[in-house]
Design a protein around this motif. Structure first.
Motif, PDB file in Angstrom:
ATOM      1  N   GLY A 188      10.281  -1.255  -6.383  1.00  0.00           N
ATOM      2  CA  GLY A 188      10.376  -0.194  -5.391  1.00  0.00           C
ATOM      3  C   GLY A 188      11.129   1.010  -5.914  1.00  0.00           C
ATOM      4  N   GLY A 230       4.930   0.000  -4.943  1.00  0.00           N
ATOM      5  CA  GLY A 230       4.913  -0.835  -3.750  1.00  0.00           C
ATOM      6  C   GLY A 230       4.415  -2.219  -4.148  1.00  0.00           C
ATOM      7  N   ALA A 290       4.241  -6.718  -3.085  1.00  0.00           N
ATOM      8  CA  ALA A 290       4.423  -7.782  -2.096  1.00  0.00           C
ATOM      9  C   ALA A 290       3.984  -9.110  -2.701  1.00  0.00           C
ATOM     10  CB  ALA A 290       3.590  -7.493  -0.847  1.00  0.00           C
ATOM     11  N   ALA A 346       0.576  -5.126  -6.295  1.00  0.00           N
ATOM     12  CA  ALA A 346       1.431  -3.975  -6.596  1.00  0.00           C
ATOM     13  C   ALA A 346       0.560  -2.761  -6.848  1.00  0.00           C
ATOM     14  CB  ALA A 346       2.303  -4.268  -7.820  1.00  0.00           C
ATOM     15  N   GLY A 389       0.894   1.950  -7.202  1.00  0.00           N
ATOM     16  CA  GLY A 389       1.673   3.181  -7.119  1.00  0.00           C
ATOM     17  C   GLY A 389       2.623   3.347  -8.288  1.00  0.00           C
TER      18      GLY A 389
END
Length: 91
Positions: free
Chosen positions: A29, A34, A36, A55, A57
């Motif tokens: 982050g 981003g 998860a 993931a 970005g």
């Protein structure tokens, strides 16, 4: 790693990468990525790899995904993919 914050503990290799997942997500982050990790109960019931890491970005040129039968397998694959994409996670 973020210098001066002192939140990056030495990882006990015997406990596995699962112990570092929140630190990995936080570090990503901070890099603008981003990310998860999730467990899919339906895939678990069907005896398919139920853990998924996603993931995108930041420095990643396109989104990535890694799956595994265990959290350790999933995260290990994710770290390989991230490193291949030029994101050298410090774990």
């Amino acid at each position: 790693m973020t210098a001066g914050r002192g939140r990056w503990p030495k990882i006990d290799q015997d406990n596995g990468i699962e112990d570092a997942v929140l630190l990995i997500l936080e570090w990503l982050g901070e890099q603008g990525v981003g990310a998860a990790i999730r467990l899919d109960a339906e895939r678990l019931r069907d005896r398919k790899p139920a853990w998924t890491f996603t993931a995108g970005g930041g420095p990643l040129s396109h989104p990535m995904r890694a799956d595994g039968a265990t959290a350790r397998e999933c995260l290990s694959r994710a770290l390989v993919h991230l490193r291949e994409a030029g994101v050298d996670v410090p774990f």
